[in-house]
Scaffold this motif. Structure first.
Motif, PDB file in Angstrom:
ATOM      1  N   ASP A  91       0.828  -1.203   0.000  1.00  0.00           N
ATOM      2  CA  ASP A  91       0.000   0.000   0.000  1.00  0.00           C
ATOM      3  C   ASP A  91       0.868   1.261   0.000  1.00  0.00           C
ATOM      4  OD1 ASP A  91      -2.793   1.186   0.390  1.00  0.00           O
ATOM      5  OD2 ASP A  91      -1.700   2.083   2.067  1.00  0.00           O
ATOM      6  N   SER A 145       2.539   1.676  -3.545  1.00  0.00           N
ATOM      7  CA  SER A 145       1.603   1.997  -4.631  1.00  0.00           C
ATOM      8  C   SER A 145       0.975   3.373  -4.440  1.00  0.00           C
ATOM      9  CB  SER A 145       0.526   0.924  -4.758  1.00  0.00           C
ATOM     10  OG  SER A 145      -0.279   0.851  -3.606  1.00  0.00           O
ATOM     11  N   ASP A 148     -11.229  -1.718  -4.550  1.00  0.00           N
ATOM     12  CA  ASP A 148     -10.773  -0.326  -4.615  1.00  0.00           C
ATOM     13  C   ASP A 148     -11.512   0.443  -5.701  1.00  0.00           C
ATOM     14  OD1 ASP A 148      -9.601  -1.003  -7.059  1.00  0.00           O
ATOM     15  OD2 ASP A 148      -7.569  -1.122  -6.268  1.00  0.00           O
ATOM     16  N   ASN A 195     -10.889   1.060  -8.659  1.00  0.00           N
ATOM     17  CA  ASN A 195     -10.878   0.478  -9.995  1.00  0.00           C
ATOM     18  C   ASN A 195     -11.887  -0.662 -10.135  1.00  0.00           C
ATOM     19  OD1 ASN A 195      -8.867   2.031 -11.397  1.00  0.00           O
ATOM     20  ND2 ASN A 195      -7.314   1.031 -10.146  1.00  0.00           N
ATOM     21  N   ASN A 210      -7.998  -4.641  -4.388  1.00  0.00           N
ATOM     22  CA  ASN A 210      -6.802  -3.806  -4.329  1.00  0.00           C
ATOM     23  C   ASN A 210      -5.558  -4.676  -4.228  1.00  0.00           C
ATOM     24  OD1 ASN A 210      -4.731  -2.263  -2.333  1.00  0.00           O
ATOM     25  ND2 ASN A 210      -5.745  -0.828  -3.710  1.00  0.00           N
ATOM     26  N   ASN A 211      -4.493  -4.248  -4.896  1.00  0.00           N
ATOM     27  CA  ASN A 211      -3.285  -5.077  -4.958  1.00  0.00           C
ATOM     28  C   ASN A 211      -2.726  -5.417  -3.578  1.00  0.00           C
ATOM     29  OD1 ASN A 211      -0.470  -3.464  -4.475  1.00  0.00           O
ATOM     30  ND2 ASN A 211      -2.023  -2.050  -5.230  1.00  0.00           N
ATOM     31  N   ARG A 228      -4.371  -5.975  -0.852  1.00  0.00           N
ATOM     32  CA  ARG A 228      -5.195  -6.944  -0.134  1.00  0.00           C
ATOM     33  C   ARG A 228      -4.701  -8.369  -0.326  1.00  0.00           C
ATOM     34  NH1 ARG A 228      -7.724  -6.316   4.042  1.00  0.00           N
ATOM     35  NH2 ARG A 228      -9.341  -7.828   3.497  1.00  0.00           N
TER      36      ARG A 228
END
Length: 249
Positions: free
Chosen positions: A38, A41, A175, A177, A181-182, A184
């Protein structure tokens, strides 16, 4: 009292000062993998925001940037109350992938983490991948530097993976998008690790993102914990592999 700043250096490196907070750490007072993902990013996104490339501007120009692969050389994981500087900069694109580097430095000058990542430009309407050469919102980076760890390339997971768990994708996983979320995925990984691996310091962490996972879907988690020095965790949904990860100790 610390006054945290963020700014761009003359070489276009984006610098963000912060500290490691209680909520970012596990019970051993060490930053979690999810928070490391997090932090990096978000810093990458803020680099673009400070250059005027907000999420809304990207969407208006039919491009959203999605992280594709991450690799971190962890010299020492950031710990609770560490005052740190996070640096990030873009490098020359590799094929269809944008390239970005990270460095996390403690206030005494100690380098804690070096990171390498690749990103994809995706049309938000068609979900089609776009060429970096078509991304005209900023001058294309040209620099290339050597990375001290394993580059953010394709992971070859173990052939001895076993299904160990499953979970349903919840609203809190999603998220802006519209997919998981990456960061997670690192929580999913941590939640299935045997306790012996939770206590050991991580030296390298790599993760590849393959397919989107969305709200309500079921994800199966497969792993190989047989090697004390390197383990693999893979997440799958009905469409196939969502992520592949490799953790070294």
């Amino acid at each position: 009292m610390h006054e945290f700043k963020q700014y761009h250096q003359e070489d276009k490196t984006f610098v963000r000062e912060t500290k490691v907070y209680f909520s970012q750490c596990n019970q051993y007072h060490v930053m979690t993998l999810a928070q490391l993902l997090d932090l990096t990013s978000v810093t990458a996104s803020e680099d673009f925001v400070q250059r005027g490339l907000t999420f809304d501007v990207l969407v208006e120009n039919k491009s959203v940037l999605l992280v594709s692969r991450n690799s971190f050389k962890i010299h020492r994981m950031p710990r609770m109350d560490d005052v740190i500087t996070v640096k990030t900069w873009e490098e020359k694109a590799i094929g269809l992938q944008f390239s970005r580097r990270y460095q996390i430095i403690k206030d005494d000058g100690t380098v804690l983490v070096d990171g390498d990542s690749t990103w994809l430009s995706v049309n938000p309407d068609t979900r089609r991948i776009q060429k970096p050469s078509d991304f005209k919102l900023r001058p294309a980076p040209t620099q290339t530097t050597e990375f001290c760890g394993t580059p953010a390339g394709k992971i070859q997971p173990s052939e001895n993976l076993q299904r160990v768990s499953e979970r349903i994708i919840r609203f809190s996983d999603i998220d802006a998008n519209g997919h998981v979320n990456n960061a997670r995925y690192a929580t999913y990984i941590a939640d299935i690790l045997p306790e012996t691996f939770l206590k050991k310091p991580i030296t390298n962490f790599r993760i590849n993102y393959a397919h989107e996972a969305k709200y309500g879907e079921k994800m199966e988690l497969w792993a190989d914990f047989n090697n004390e020095d390197k383990i693999f965790v893979v997440g799958k949904n009905q469409d196939g592999i969502c992520f592949e990860s490799e953790i070294c100790y």
